[in-house]
Design an enzyme around this catalytic site. Structure first.
Site, PDB file in Angstrom:
ATOM      1  CG  ASP A   1      -8.836  10.499   7.935  1.00  0.00           C
ATOM      2  OD1 ASP A   1      -9.798  10.861   7.220  1.00  0.00           O
ATOM      3  OD2 ASP A   1      -7.689  10.289   7.492  1.00  0.00           O
TER       4      ASP A   1
ATOM      5  N   GLY B   1      -0.416   9.033   1.221  1.00  0.00           N
ATOM      6  CA  GLY B   1       0.223  10.297   1.482  1.00  0.00           C
ATOM      7  C   GLY B   1       1.211  10.173   2.628  1.00  0.00           C
TER       8      GLY B   1
ATOM      9  N   GLY C   1       0.831  -1.203   0.000  1.00  0.00           N
ATOM     10  CA  GLY C   1       0.000   0.000   0.000  1.00  0.00           C
ATOM     11  C   GLY C   1       0.861   1.247   0.000  1.00  0.00           C
TER      12      GLY C   1
END
Ligand SMILES: *[C@@H]1O[C@H](CO)[C@@H](O)[C@H](O)[C@H]1NC(C)=O
Ligand SMILES: *[C@@H]1O[C@H](CO)[C@@H](O)[C@H](O)[C@H]1NC(C)=O
Ligand SMILES: *[C@@H]1O[C@H](CO)[C@@H](O)[C@H](O)[C@H]1NC(C)=O
Ligand SMILES: *[C@@H]1O[C@H](CO)[C@@H](O)[C@H](O)[C@H]1NC(C)=O
Ligand SMILES: *[C@@H]1O[C@H](CO)[C@@H](O)[C@H](O)[C@H]1NC(C)=O
Ligand SMILES: *[C@@H]1O[C@H](CO)[C@@H](O)[C@H](O)[C@H]1NC(C)=O
Ligand SMILES: *[C@@H]1O[C@H](CO)[C@@H](O)[C@H](O)[C@H]1NC(C)=O
Ligand SMILES: *[C@@H]1O[C@H](CO)[C@@H](O)[C@H](O)[C@H]1NC(C)=O
Ligand SMILES: *[C@@H]1O[C@H](CO)[C@@H](O)[C@H](O)[C@H]1NC(C)=O
Ligand SMILES: *[C@@H]1O[C@H](CO)[C@@H](O)[C@H](O)[C@H]1NC(C)=O
Ligand SMILES: *[C@@H]1O[C@H](CO)[C@@H](O)[C@H](O)[C@H]1NC(C)=O
Ligand SMILES: *[C@@H]1O[C@H](CO)[C@@H](O)[C@H](O)[C@H]1NC(C)=O
Length: 745
Positions: free
Chosen positions: A538, A423, A420
């Site tokens: 988040d 950012g 994976g």
């Protein structure tokens, strides 16, 4: 309201949804009635001035008759179809002889159908009676035309059978293009011999399916309604000529002109795979894959394999499979299954251990240690120590991994081990000694804000111990960039599972519901049960991982905040992911637990609809999923936007309940949203119903109605932040700077 009334309302609500699920296309001109009684009246037909194409297509409706009656001219209408047929109730000619005073009672009906003609293929002319002459006269173009039959004398009913073979009954085919019809009935000998059982004879046009029965000889007073089929068409010329003048040509988009029709004019027909009214707005594509609106139109093995195309569809196997995907054939896995893996996140109480490990290192290799010490400081080791000082260490054992160990586990951070990227950095799959799989998160750059997040994550995770939170196994502070080691969660992110067509198809409603319940459970735990309340900040589908058994594992606590018990809201820099971001928080910068509730609401909607939270490739009004969902529900179109394969009879109620819950989570005002605890309990309750369908839903009928009718007391767009939510805040990226914990409060 009594329980019975509530139940009834709930059932009605269900029915309403069932009927609105089928898209009803406007078949009449706007503002015109599209039916009379139960007869639908599609354009070019119409009721009332301005509603029909021209006077030849006028339909009248007698609303005061019981039942409501529909007429074309003087003739009653049974149905009108867009394929060029109108079914009328036949006009019946009779001729009766009254023995007592030797009088004759008869009519001589005729009817005109304008430019329409009686279908020659679907009707027959029939006469019933004994001692009868029956004639049908009409025009073909300008030529008069007469045909008919003479019925034998029949001395008793016994000579008549039910086959209409000429005794007591005769039938002849209708010629092509017959209009303007007259019937004539007569007798040779005043029926002197037959009045015993037959005092009347009849003549009419009727559709082929009609069958004669000898009882009609004894009385046939027109109480039986006899349908006949009339062909209709528009225009006066052939397709070729008509199509030349676009302004008068009636066949609109995606339709074809059919001139094979046997009289004047032409018909319009939707192209294959299209539906709608070709005379009015044109035809539009049928979504064969939407099994709710159009059941049974595709033959793909699973609904998820179906891909709609203009005018057709195809079956497509998901990634990693081949085959044609049709029923009975299906999809076959490719030889090499792409093992898709991703990272995980969780627990640590690295605190003191980190420090002592560092001390231990110090004894070992002085020089290296010097460097490592530098990294440790740079990587926030000291900050971490500070953070954790005074907090009770969790019982979970966190491990300090050596740089060497992790290097080996990832084959020196080999490309092939990457599972994976984001950012934040790169996630590698690692295999430790003893064949234990782990996920290793390596920050991309050494940047103070990243370090702060890193420390934050360790601190937060050290507070949590929950089976649905990704476990943090340990960390490594000796490298130039900090490394975190998590348990390996094999089955990727929820995002992948929802938005990959193949995977989405294999994820049934039950699993989706369980995942939402588990996620809600974690958030509820974070908000209330953890030793210090934590706001995740988040919540999104890419942060929910799934293991082999599709158990949800919430990850990524880099943005999370610990909320001191005596504070219910925090002023913070707005942080989160667009599409999931609470509009109130965006507006006020006041972080509360309800921001997580909002984001969770978006996750619910994502699971329900299979759409992305923010889709820039969609039209403006569909861009923000939350907004689109609320507006669709308000318009009563909930079932149009749901993931097509999800809904079936059993889970319809459940899905409505979840949609209702999602709506509450998406309330603009935080205080009107339910708490995460409430949400988690509601989802658990719904899961219980799934396992035990006999459990009563106990629905709140008022809310159900509101869901169906789309009336919302508090719509998203009143919230003030709806003015292009997605665009105004482009600068807010996920994981921007977060203030150090102790200063932010
Ligand atoms: C319309 O209603 C009548 C009775 O009210 C029924 O006999 C008939 O079948 C209905 N027609 C259609 C097309 O549903
Ligand atoms: C409508 O039907 C009622 C009852 O059959 C009849 O009395 C009335 O005259 C009809 N109206 C029209 C406009 O045909
Ligand atoms: C025809 O005969 C039946 C009885 O056989 C009678 O009920 C009916 O009224 C008669 N019809 C006429 C028009 O005379
Ligand atoms: C239809 O029949 C009526 C009555 O018999 C007659 O007056 C009229 O001219 C006919 N129309 C046509 C087009 O043949
Ligand atoms: C039938 O009846 C009419 C009058 O009702 C009469 O003029 C005629 O002659 C009769 N025909 C026969 C064949 O009896
Ligand atoms: C209506 O339009 C058709 C062509 O579609 C034409 O043949 C007919 O004469 C028109 N009828 C009236 C009453 O204008
Ligand atoms: C098309 O039809 C309109 C309306 O009947 C007419 O005014 C026009 O002249 C026609 N155009 C052509 C090219 O035939
Ligand atoms: C739609 O596609 C199928 C095969 O996928 C084909 O058999 C069928 O003829 C197509 N229909 C149309 C209208 O193109
Ligand atoms: C034909 O159908 C497609 C798909 O529904 C639609 O996008 C398009 O606008 C239609 N064309 C016309 C001319 O109506
Ligand atoms: C994901 O879960 C499914 C169902 O348990 C399983 O069949 C599949 O092998 C898993 N995928 C991976 C990559 O582990
Ligand atoms: C999945 O479920 C099976 C059977 O319940 C269990 O043995 C296995 O450990 C589970 N896997 C994970 C990753 O929890
Ligand atoms: C959106 O905001 C802009 C500028 O603030 C304003 O000009 C516009 O009218 C607003 N649009 C709506 C629909 O409120």
């Amino acid at each position: 309201m009594g329980l019975y009334a509530m139940l009834l309302q709930f059932m009605l609500a269900g029915l309403l949804v069932a009927s609105t699920a089928v898209p009803v296309t406007a078949q009449a001109r706007s503002g015109c009635p599209d039916h009379c009684g139960n007869v639908s009246v599609p354009f070019p037909f119409g009721i009332g001035e301005g509603c029909y194409f021209n006077a030849s297509f006028e339909i009248t409706c007698n609303q005061s008759a019981v039942p409501v009656q529909t007429f074309y001219g003087d003739v009653a209408v049974e149905s009108i179809s867009l394929n060029g047929e109108i079914r009328l109730f036949s006009v019946i000619a009779h001729h009766c002889y009254k023995k007592s005073d030797q009088s004759v009672l008869h009519n001589k009906p005729w009817f005109r159908l304008g430019q329409f003609t009686i279908s020659d293929t679907q009707n027959k002319f029939m006469a019933i009676g004994c001692d009868t002459v029956a004639l049908i006269q009409g025009y073909r173009g300008n030529d008069r035309y007469t045909t008919g039959c003479i019925l034998s004398l029949c001395e008793s009913l016994r000579v008549v059978d039910d086959s209409c073979s000429g005794v007591g009954c005769c039938q002849i085919p209708i010629p092509k293009g017959l209009e303007n019809i007259t019937f004539t009935l007569g007798s040779y000998i005043n029926r002197t011999d037959v009045t015993e059982f037959n005092n009347c004879s009849y003549a009419f046009v009727v559709e082929n399916e009609f069958t004669f029965s000898r009882k009609y000889l004894q009385g046939f007073q027109g109480e039986t309604k006899l349908p006949m089929v009339v062909d209709w068409a528009v225009g006066d010329e052939s397709c070729e000529l008509a199509a030349q003048n676009k302004s008068t040509f009636l066949c609109k988009g995606n339709s074809t002109c059919d001139g094979s029709y046997n009289a004047r004019g032409y018909r319009c027909k939707c192209e294959d795979g299209y539906q709608g009214n070709p005379y009015l707005d044109g035809c539009y594509d049928i979504n064969e894959c939407n099994t709710i609106a159009n059941p049974g139109l595709h033959d793909c093995e699973k609904p998820g394999y179906c891909v709609n195309e203009l005018g057709n569809y195809t079956c497509k196997c998901p990634k990693g499979y081949h085959g044609d995907g049709r029923k009975g054939k299906g999809c076959i896995p490719n030889q090499i299954q792409l093992v898709e893996i991703t990272l995980g996140v969780t627990i640590c109480s690295v605190a003191v251990v980190a420090g002592s490990a560092w001390l231990f290192m110090l004894h070992k290799k002085r020089k290296l240690i010097k460097l490592k010490e530098k990294f440790f400081k740079q990587n926030g080791g000291l900050m971490l120590q500070q953070q954790l000082a005074g907090r009770e260490a969790s019982s979970e054992t966190a491990k300090i991994f050596t740089a060497e160990e992790l290097k080996r586990a990832t084959s020196n951070y080999d490309e092939s081990m990457i599972v994976g990227r984001g950012g934040y950095g790169i996630v590698y799959k690692g295999i430790l000694e003893g064949n234990n799989m782990v996920a290793i998160k390596k920050s991309k750059i050494v940047d103070q804000s990243q370090i702060v997040q890193f420390i934050n994550e360790v601190v937060v995770l050290s507070q949590i111990n929950h089976r649905n939170v990704v476990k943090l196994l340990g960390c490594c502070l000796e490298e130039e960039v900090p490394l975190l080691v998590y348990e390996f969660v094999a089955n990727g992110t929820l995002f992948d599972h929802i938005h990959d067509e193949g995977k989405a198809a294999t994820m049934p409603w039950g699993t989706r519901l369980r995942i939402t319940a588990e996620t809600a459970g974690v958030l509820s735990y974070l908000h209330s049960a953890a030793s210090i309340p934590i706001i995740h900040r988040d919540v999104k589908t890419t942060n929910i991982l799934l293991d082999d058994n599709y158990t949800a594992k919430v990850s990524d606590f880099g943005a999370s905040r610990l909320v001191p018990v005596d504070q219910t809201q925090l002023s913070t820099m707005v942080q989160g992911t667009l599409g999931y971001l609470d509009p109130e928080y965006l507006h006020t910068s006041q972080l509360t637990e309800k921001s997580d509730v909002y984001s969770f609401g978006v996750v619910l909607v994502e699971l329900l609809t299979g759409r992305k939270a923010l889709a820039f490739d969609k039209p403006e009004e569909e861009r923000s999923l939350a907004k689109y969902f609320l507006s669709s529900v308000r318009k009563g179109r909930l079932f149009d936007i749901l993931e097509s394969h999800l809904v079936d009879e059993e889970n319809r109620d459940q899905i409505m309940e979840v949609a209702k819950l999602a709506m509450r989570c998406l309330e603009v005002k935080g205080e009107e949203r339910p708490s995460m605890k409430e949400v988690a309990m509601e989802l658990e309750r719904l899961r219980l119903i799934e396992k035990h369908p006999w459990v009563n839903l106990g629905s709140n009928s008022e809310e159900t109605e509101y869901l169906l009718n789309g009336k919302s007391s508090n719509s998203y767009s009143n919230g003030g932040s709806s003015n292009n939510t997605s665009c105004g805040y482009d600068s807010i990226k996920s994981h921007v700077i977060i203030l150090p914990l102790d200063k932010g409060r």
